[in-house]
Design a protein around this motif. Sequence first.
Motif, PDB file in Angstrom:
ATOM      1  N   PRO A   1     -20.568  -6.620  32.712  1.00 19.25           N
ATOM      2  CA  PRO A   1     -20.176  -5.690  31.762  1.00 19.25           C
ATOM      3  C   PRO A   1     -20.103  -4.217  32.361  1.00 19.25           C
ATOM      4  N   PHE A   2     -18.856  -3.941  33.156  1.00 24.26           N
ATOM      5  CA  PHE A   2     -18.736  -2.982  33.997  1.00 24.26           C
ATOM      6  C   PHE A   2     -18.856  -1.545  32.969  1.00 24.26           C
ATOM      7  N   ASP A   3     -19.226  -0.514  33.610  1.00 24.18           N
ATOM      8  CA  ASP A   3     -19.286   0.511  33.154  1.00 24.18           C
ATOM      9  C   ASP A   3     -18.100   1.316  32.816  1.00 24.18           C
ATOM     10  N   LYS A   4     -17.288   1.107  33.993  1.00 24.63           N
ATOM     11  CA  LYS A   4     -16.097   1.982  34.072  1.00 24.63           C
ATOM     12  C   LYS A   4     -15.047   1.099  34.877  1.00 24.63           C
ATOM     13  N   ILE A   5     -13.790   1.243  34.529  1.00 22.81           N
ATOM     14  CA  ILE A   5     -12.626   0.747  35.432  1.00 22.81           C
ATOM     15  C   ILE A   5     -11.910   1.866  35.920  1.00 22.81           C
ATOM     16  N   LYS A   6     -11.723   1.463  37.396  1.00 21.40           N
ATOM     17  CA  LYS A   6     -10.890   2.820  37.808  1.00 21.40           C
ATOM     18  C   LYS A   6      -9.374   1.878  38.090  1.00 21.40           C
ATOM     19  N   ILE A   7      -8.316   2.837  37.651  1.00 21.51           N
ATOM     20  CA  ILE A   7      -7.090   2.119  37.588  1.00 21.51           C
ATOM     21  C   ILE A   7      -6.614   2.466  39.031  1.00 21.51           C
ATOM     22  N   ASP A   8      -6.006   1.491  39.622  1.00 20.74           N
ATOM     23  CA  ASP A   8      -5.591   1.678  41.090  1.00 20.74           C
ATOM     24  C   ASP A   8      -4.408   2.791  40.943  1.00 20.74           C
ATOM     25  N   GLN A   9      -4.317   3.692  41.915  1.00 21.43           N
ATOM     26  CA  GLN A   9      -3.515   4.810  42.169  1.00 21.43           C
ATOM     27  C   GLN A   9      -2.089   4.320  42.207  1.00 21.43           C
ATOM     28  N   SER A  10      -1.699   3.191  42.649  1.00 22.59           N
ATOM     29  CA  SER A  10      -0.361   2.608  42.669  1.00 22.59           C
ATOM     30  C   SER A  10       0.183   2.646  41.197  1.00 22.59           C
ATOM     31  N   PHE A  11      -0.284   2.666  40.200  1.00 28.15           N
ATOM     32  CA  PHE A  11       0.194   2.553  39.029  1.00 28.15           C
ATOM     33  C   PHE A  11       0.103   4.068  38.481  1.00 28.15           C
ATOM     34  N   ILE A  12      -0.535   4.871  39.177  1.00 27.45           N
ATOM     35  CA  ILE A  12      -0.451   6.445  38.566  1.00 27.45           C
ATOM     36  C   ILE A  12       0.749   7.060  39.529  1.00 27.45           C
ATOM     37  N   ARG A  13       1.004   6.595  40.767  1.00 30.25           N
ATOM     38  CA  ARG A  13       1.982   7.307  41.388  1.00 30.25           C
ATOM     39  C   ARG A  13       3.372   7.225  40.768  1.00 30.25           C
ATOM     40  N   GLU A  14       3.651   6.040  40.236  1.00 31.42           N
ATOM     41  CA  GLU A  14       4.784   5.665  39.693  1.00 31.42           C
ATOM     42  C   GLU A  14       4.912   5.698  38.083  1.00 31.42           C
ATOM     43  N   LEU A  15       3.775   6.294  37.803  1.00 27.24           N
ATOM     44  CA  LEU A  15       3.716   6.498  36.209  1.00 27.24           C
ATOM     45  C   LEU A  15       4.809   7.196  35.606  1.00 27.24           C
ATOM     46  N   THR A  16       5.105   8.409  36.134  1.00 28.26           N
ATOM     47  CA  THR A  16       6.302   9.008  35.330  1.00 28.26           C
ATOM     48  C   THR A  16       7.650   8.310  35.705  1.00 28.26           C
TER      49      THR A  16
ATOM     50  N   ARG B   1       8.402   5.086  36.392  1.00 31.19           N
ATOM     51  CA  ARG B   1       8.573   3.686  36.059  1.00 31.19           C
ATOM     52  C   ARG B   1       7.911   3.353  34.474  1.00 31.19           C
ATOM     53  N   ALA B   2       8.592   3.036  33.602  1.00 32.62           N
ATOM     54  CA  ALA B   2       8.016   2.674  32.146  1.00 32.62           C
ATOM     55  C   ALA B   2       6.957   1.385  32.295  1.00 32.62           C
ATOM     56  N   ASP B   3       7.020   0.678  33.150  1.00 32.72           N
ATOM     57  CA  ASP B   3       6.203  -0.674  33.102  1.00 32.72           C
ATOM     58  C   ASP B   3       4.792   0.098  33.590  1.00 32.72           C
ATOM     59  N   CYS B   4       4.781   0.782  34.667  1.00 32.82           N
ATOM     60  CA  CYS B   4       3.395   1.429  35.028  1.00 32.82           C
ATOM     61  C   CYS B   4       2.764   2.014  33.985  1.00 32.82           C
ATOM     62  N   LEU B   5       3.621   2.920  33.158  1.00 31.00           N
ATOM     63  CA  LEU B   5       3.056   3.351  32.123  1.00 31.00           C
ATOM     64  C   LEU B   5       2.215   2.532  30.906  1.00 31.00           C
ATOM     65  N   ALA B   6       3.029   1.374  30.801  1.00 27.14           N
ATOM     66  CA  ALA B   6       2.774   0.419  30.037  1.00 27.14           C
ATOM     67  C   ALA B   6       1.536  -0.240  30.162  1.00 27.14           C
ATOM     68  N   ILE B   7       1.454  -0.455  31.701  1.00 24.38           N
ATOM     69  CA  ILE B   7       0.036  -0.941  32.178  1.00 24.38           C
ATOM     70  C   ILE B   7      -1.053  -0.258  31.995  1.00 24.38           C
ATOM     71  N   VAL B   8      -0.966   0.996  32.380  1.00 27.05           N
ATOM     72  CA  VAL B   8      -1.927   1.996  32.301  1.00 27.05           C
ATOM     73  C   VAL B   8      -2.500   2.029  30.871  1.00 27.05           C
ATOM     74  N   GLN B   9      -1.500   2.089  30.128  1.00 30.04           N
ATOM     75  CA  GLN B   9      -1.912   2.206  28.577  1.00 30.04           C
ATOM     76  C   GLN B   9      -2.551   1.081  28.274  1.00 30.04           C
ATOM     77  N   SER B  10      -2.145  -0.331  28.713  1.00 35.40           N
ATOM     78  CA  SER B  10      -2.797  -1.422  28.296  1.00 35.40           C
ATOM     79  C   SER B  10      -4.328  -1.651  28.818  1.00 35.40           C
ATOM     80  N   ILE B  11      -4.517  -0.990  30.212  1.00 36.45           N
ATOM     81  CA  ILE B  11      -5.782  -0.935  30.713  1.00 36.45           C
ATOM     82  C   ILE B  11      -6.752  -0.084  29.937  1.00 36.45           C
TER      83      ILE B  11
END
Lengths: 808, 174
Positions: free
Chosen positions: A719-734, A736-746
Amino acid sequence: MSLRTLKLVLAVVIASFLLSAVYISVLVVERQNALKEVSRYNISWLASQAVSEFVRLGQRLNAYGIPGTGVDKDEVQLRYDILLSRAKLLSDGDFQSFVERDPERQATVKRLAEVLAEVQPLIDAIDAPGNAVRAYTLLQPLETQLIDMASAANHYGGQRVAEDQHELIRLHWLFSGLAACLILTGIVLLGLLGWHNRLLERAQAELRTLAGNLQATSAELEDANKALGLAYKELQNRNEVLQAQEHELRMQNERFDAALNNMSHGLCMVDGDGRIIVFNARFSELFGLNHRAKPGVTLERLTRGADRTDTPGLAALRAICEQQEELIRDRRRASFIQEEPGGETFSVSHQPMTGGGWIATYEDITERRRAESQIAYMAHHDALTDLANRVLFRERLDQALAAAHRQGTTIAVLCLDLDRFKDVNDSLGHETGDELLKAVADRLRSCVRDGDLIARLGGDEFAVLQCTVGDPNDCASLAARIINAIGAPYEVDGQEIVIGTSVGIALATEGRVPPDQLLKHADLALYRAKSDRRGTYRFFEPEMDAQLQARRLLEADLRKALANKEFTLAYQPEINIRRHEISGFEALLRWKHPERGMVSPAEFIPVAEDIGLISALGEWVIEQACQEAAQWPDGIKVAVNLSPVQFRNRTLVETVDRALTQSGLCPSRLELEITESVLLQDNEMTLATLHQLRRLGVCIAMDDFGTGYSSLSYLRSFPFDKIKIDQSFIRELTSRADCLAIVQSITRLGSSLGMITTAEGVETEEQYRHLLAAGCTEAQGYYFGYPLPAQDLVFSLYPEKQPKAAEA
Amino acid sequence: MIGAYVKRHIVIFAVAVAALMGAGAAGADPLPAPADKPILTISGQIDTTNKDNTAQFDRAMLEAIGMETIETNTPWYNGPVKFEGVSLDKLMKRVGAKGERAVFVALNDYSSEIPMEDFSKYNVILALKRNGEYMPVRDKGPLFVIYPFDSKPELKNQTFYGRSVWQVAKIIVK
């Protein structure tokens, strides 16, 4: 004169001395008496007094009656009385004897008495006139007679004095004589005593001499006795020593016999004439002598006519004796090994003895030799493939290098390993793997030339030592041959297996290369071959070595860096984007190399992990971060990254606990970040460690989520207290739509699991807005702040960032 | 008359002074005058006197001093004789004698000097009686100096025989 006589004389002298003394004493008494005699009343005095008083009375009588004379009756009476008393004195005592001597004197005295008696009445009646005259007349005739007597008395007195004097003189002479005698006797006595003394002294001296002689004799006797005693003791001692020696000798003999016959070695002692003196049971047993060997027999006679087939033992002994001949001649000691055609091997140790003889020990080392060669073979060969092992390869390489250096030739080392062999082992089992390895070995043997050495260095690693290399192309063709041969399909246990191999080649052309380095070079070349394209070969190039050197340098610097305090921590803020405040900082390790400047963690962390420094380094980071964070305002957390290697170290929990205690940091303010690779290894132990850490009260965060396997089961496993989303998703967040979708899901996943989600690497306001919209809890990145040293930290957001956030 | 009167007073005074002096020096009683015919006159250095600077004693006065007895052999009699008389030491003290020597003078004017120390040392007496009878002049009386000759051998000596004066009439203390 003898002492005895002298004593007698002495006694006599002393006796006469005593007698003289007694006689002197008697004489003294006598003399006293004589003196007394002298002192006797003086007769002449008496007589004269009588005369005097007679005259006085006459005078008084005449004066009586004549006035003026003063003579009265009383006076006359007194004078008469006095005369009467005087007259009485004349008739008694000494005077009487004087009177008796002469009748005339007697008559005078008598007449005086008579006259006095006649006169008395006249005196009594003196008053009568004429009485005085009458009395005087009566007395007058006596005057002459009295004076005569006085004269005679005087004469008598003088006579008596003369007599007394005479007597005194006699006494004096007697006394003097006796005194002289005494003195003489005294002198004689002294003389005699002196003599006596001398005699005594002489006797004493004689005695002393005698005593001295006696003493000397006694001392001599004592000395002699002592010497005798010592000699006796010495004799006894020697006897004892002899007995002890004899006993010792007997024991030694027995021990010697026992030792001799219990030796594992055969022993034989031979005299100068070649005759056996001593031998042991093992000797005759070794060479099958039975009862032929006897002291006195020569070895030559014993072994004469020995035949290898009938009496192999004797034949061996003869062969040994032949070997010994030279040693006997040279009188030199040596050990040698005699190997018989039948395989029997004897180790002989020959030792010459003084007096021309010799002694030798014989040991049957046949078995040992066999075992030794077996062991040696095993030590140098791989049991599975019967190829040389690393040890033998290393030895041969050494020798080949030395020879190559001498002859100026080139040698080559080819290293290879099997691609996908692990898969074969895992999927088809070890037995198949082993069979495959045997087949590979066979194929390798078929590839090499005679003189080349193939070795299995371990696992699926093989090496070939190519000793004669005319041209590098030889190596290349060999490598190609090997790749082809091994790449051909195998059939093991009815299964077709295809594996490949890559080859690294290192040449020793110039100078002397250490064997280890040559092997390493080949290895480096192999890795290069493998990383370039599998199923190929590569020659070693110095550039490969340079990389290696750089890495070594880095390792060395890294080892010193901690002690030199070259590490620092930089802190990058983590922002709670919903509340627009700094929730904490991630601690990032920085190494300022004294020459190279800042070194990227991506470069040194793997090296630190490789060289085992990561534990110490990780420990330092935890302690440092805790200490610095303790100075921050309450509620501001600090996040520390943990390496998988630290999880292998069992002291991690202890380290964290100690760091918290020492710094006084509230455990809930510490956040430990792990990557999923941590969970890949030894899952159970890792989970236990994580739970222990959790129990301390610290937060655990899953770092770099989204890369790698990103198995959701990890999120379930702990039971982790926190999930840190890898920066590779953030870099292309704006973009690539898939990145945004992944970030949203996480983000959704995190919120439904009750975990905080943190977006890493936020650099633009746009990214931030998207994340806010996606429901992310926290964000981290240059947009919010660069990593800064502890002393430069600001714990509140810049004001310009706040309104923007608020607008969104 | 006047002269006689004065003379008599001087005599009385002198007697008083003498008596006083005597009493003061010797601490003894004044010596009375002899009642009978004196038999001994002591003169010379004495304190106590009774007549013309002399001390005169009759028989009774001597006996009053105290009689002592000596029994001893003497050269003058055969066998031991008992003498009774006055201790010369006491006598000398009675008259307050101060001299060292005493000269004893006999009736026939024979004299002998005796050291005063003899009296106490040898306990010498002036004998009045011999064997219980007063000694007459005819028999060495009336007074006889007697040493206890038998008590000490040293006394049997001519010196002490010579000091034993008989028919003693006077003693002069010097």
